[in-house]
Motif scaffolding. Sequence first.
Motif, PDB file in Angstrom:
ATOM      1  N   THR A 133       0.794  -1.159  -0.027  1.00 49.65           N
ATOM      2  CA  THR A 133       0.006  -0.146  -0.036  1.00 49.65           C
ATOM      3  C   THR A 133       0.984   1.168   0.079  1.00 49.65           C
ATOM      4  O   THR A 133       0.656   2.194  -0.844  1.00 49.65           O
ATOM      5  CB  THR A 133      -0.935  -0.201   1.143  1.00 49.65           C
ATOM      6  N   GLN A 187       2.708   1.756  -3.538  1.00 49.69           N
ATOM      7  CA  GLN A 187       1.847   2.530  -4.602  1.00 49.69           C
ATOM      8  C   GLN A 187       1.455   3.808  -4.150  1.00 49.69           C
ATOM      9  O   GLN A 187       1.607   4.744  -5.191  1.00 49.69           O
ATOM     10  CB  GLN A 187       0.491   1.507  -4.665  1.00 49.69           C
ATOM     11  N   ASN A 188       1.452   4.363  -3.075  1.00 50.94           N
ATOM     12  CA  ASN A 188       1.178   5.542  -2.704  1.00 50.94           C
ATOM     13  C   ASN A 188       2.519   6.565  -2.925  1.00 50.94           C
ATOM     14  O   ASN A 188       2.274   7.504  -3.371  1.00 50.94           O
ATOM     15  CB  ASN A 188       0.741   5.732  -1.363  1.00 50.94           C
ATOM     16  N   ALA A 247       4.894   5.646  -5.267  1.00 55.19           N
ATOM     17  CA  ALA A 247       5.122   5.871  -6.565  1.00 55.19           C
ATOM     18  C   ALA A 247       4.173   6.941  -7.357  1.00 55.19           C
ATOM     19  O   ALA A 247       4.744   7.622  -8.195  1.00 55.19           O
ATOM     20  CB  ALA A 247       4.975   4.564  -7.332  1.00 55.19           C
ATOM     21  N   GLU A 248       2.944   6.942  -6.653  1.00 58.20           N
ATOM     22  CA  GLU A 248       2.051   8.144  -7.425  1.00 58.20           C
ATOM     23  C   GLU A 248       2.593   9.438  -7.040  1.00 58.20           C
ATOM     24  O   GLU A 248       2.384  10.223  -7.664  1.00 58.20           O
ATOM     25  CB  GLU A 248       0.666   7.744  -6.904  1.00 58.20           C
ATOM     26  N   ARG A 249       2.730   9.522  -5.664  1.00 59.70           N
ATOM     27  CA  ARG A 249       3.374  10.973  -5.223  1.00 59.70           C
ATOM     28  C   ARG A 249       4.598  11.425  -6.173  1.00 59.70           C
ATOM     29  O   ARG A 249       4.808  12.475  -6.155  1.00 59.70           O
ATOM     30  CB  ARG A 249       3.861  10.754  -3.677  1.00 59.70           C
ATOM     31  N   GLY A 285       3.893   9.052 -10.740  1.00 53.38           N
ATOM     32  CA  GLY A 285       3.308   7.963 -11.423  1.00 53.38           C
ATOM     33  C   GLY A 285       4.153   7.058 -12.377  1.00 53.38           C
ATOM     34  O   GLY A 285       5.293   7.152 -12.495  1.00 53.38           O
ATOM     35  N   PRO A 286       3.471   6.146 -13.234  1.00 56.38           N
ATOM     36  CA  PRO A 286       4.439   5.120 -13.964  1.00 56.38           C
ATOM     37  C   PRO A 286       5.416   5.694 -14.945  1.00 56.38           C
ATOM     38  O   PRO A 286       6.084   5.107 -15.290  1.00 56.38           O
ATOM     39  CB  PRO A 286       3.113   4.334 -14.765  1.00 56.38           C
ATOM     40  N   LEU A 318       7.685   3.491 -10.483  1.00 57.80           N
ATOM     41  CA  LEU A 318       6.927   2.224 -10.387  1.00 57.80           C
ATOM     42  C   LEU A 318       7.277   1.602  -9.090  1.00 57.80           C
ATOM     43  O   LEU A 318       8.355   1.446  -8.624  1.00 57.80           O
ATOM     44  CB  LEU A 318       7.363   1.491 -11.571  1.00 57.80           C
TER      45      LEU A 318
END
Length: 247
Positions: free
Chosen positions: A41, A44-45, A47-49, A52-53, A57
Amino acid sequence: MPLLNKRAAVITGGAQGIGYAIARRFVDEGAKVILGDVDSTSLQNAAERLGGPEVALGVRCDVTSPDEVQGLFAAALDTFGALDILVNNAGITRDATLRTMTEDQFDRVMAVHLKGTWNGIRGAAAVMREQKSGGAIINLSSLSGKVGMIGQTNYSAAKAGIIGMSKAAAKELAHHGIRVNAIAPGLIRSAMTEAMPQRAWDQKMSEIPMGRAGEPDEVADVALFLASDLSSYMTGTVLEVTGGRFM
């Protein structure tokens, strides 16, 4: 030109703390990053901050598993086309006195820090040799590996081992253009360190000539230096980020 323009980095333990600070600094300097962590969890948070991809990643990884570590390198190659930098940052603590520490507490800390770092160096070096473009490997040790800390025979041993491992690997890999260096942080402000008893915090602060704890970003700046061409003639070194503590 950003210092890490178009370079691809893998950072273990990258979902939070020092690992995340390093990832953010690398992205700010033009790198693409693969974050490895056991906390899916938070991963992924994070990586988004970071954007993003297109630039970051998250890949779940237990660094004690060679196959899972190889998965990080495969993700870097598949997503960004290269592996230029590895930061072995993943770590845990299982503090206890020598008398009360269990065998499992000892083994687990050694596995994550020492075997995990070995898995990372070994796997990344193979990829970097194949690419024939050199690379930078940065291993997170600790001041505990220099002086030893009460209640940390496992952690101190593992962090000291990382220093020896870094120097040995640096000698083996130098002719491939792969540099291996280590960072030894001291008291760095984090949720974990700020949760320690006030008396323990005050004792540690009294040992720091600069009179304050360090920040994760201050470790990240040193990692950036070691990852970039600014340190092109440095390998096998250990840079202390301690405010002068136990110098």
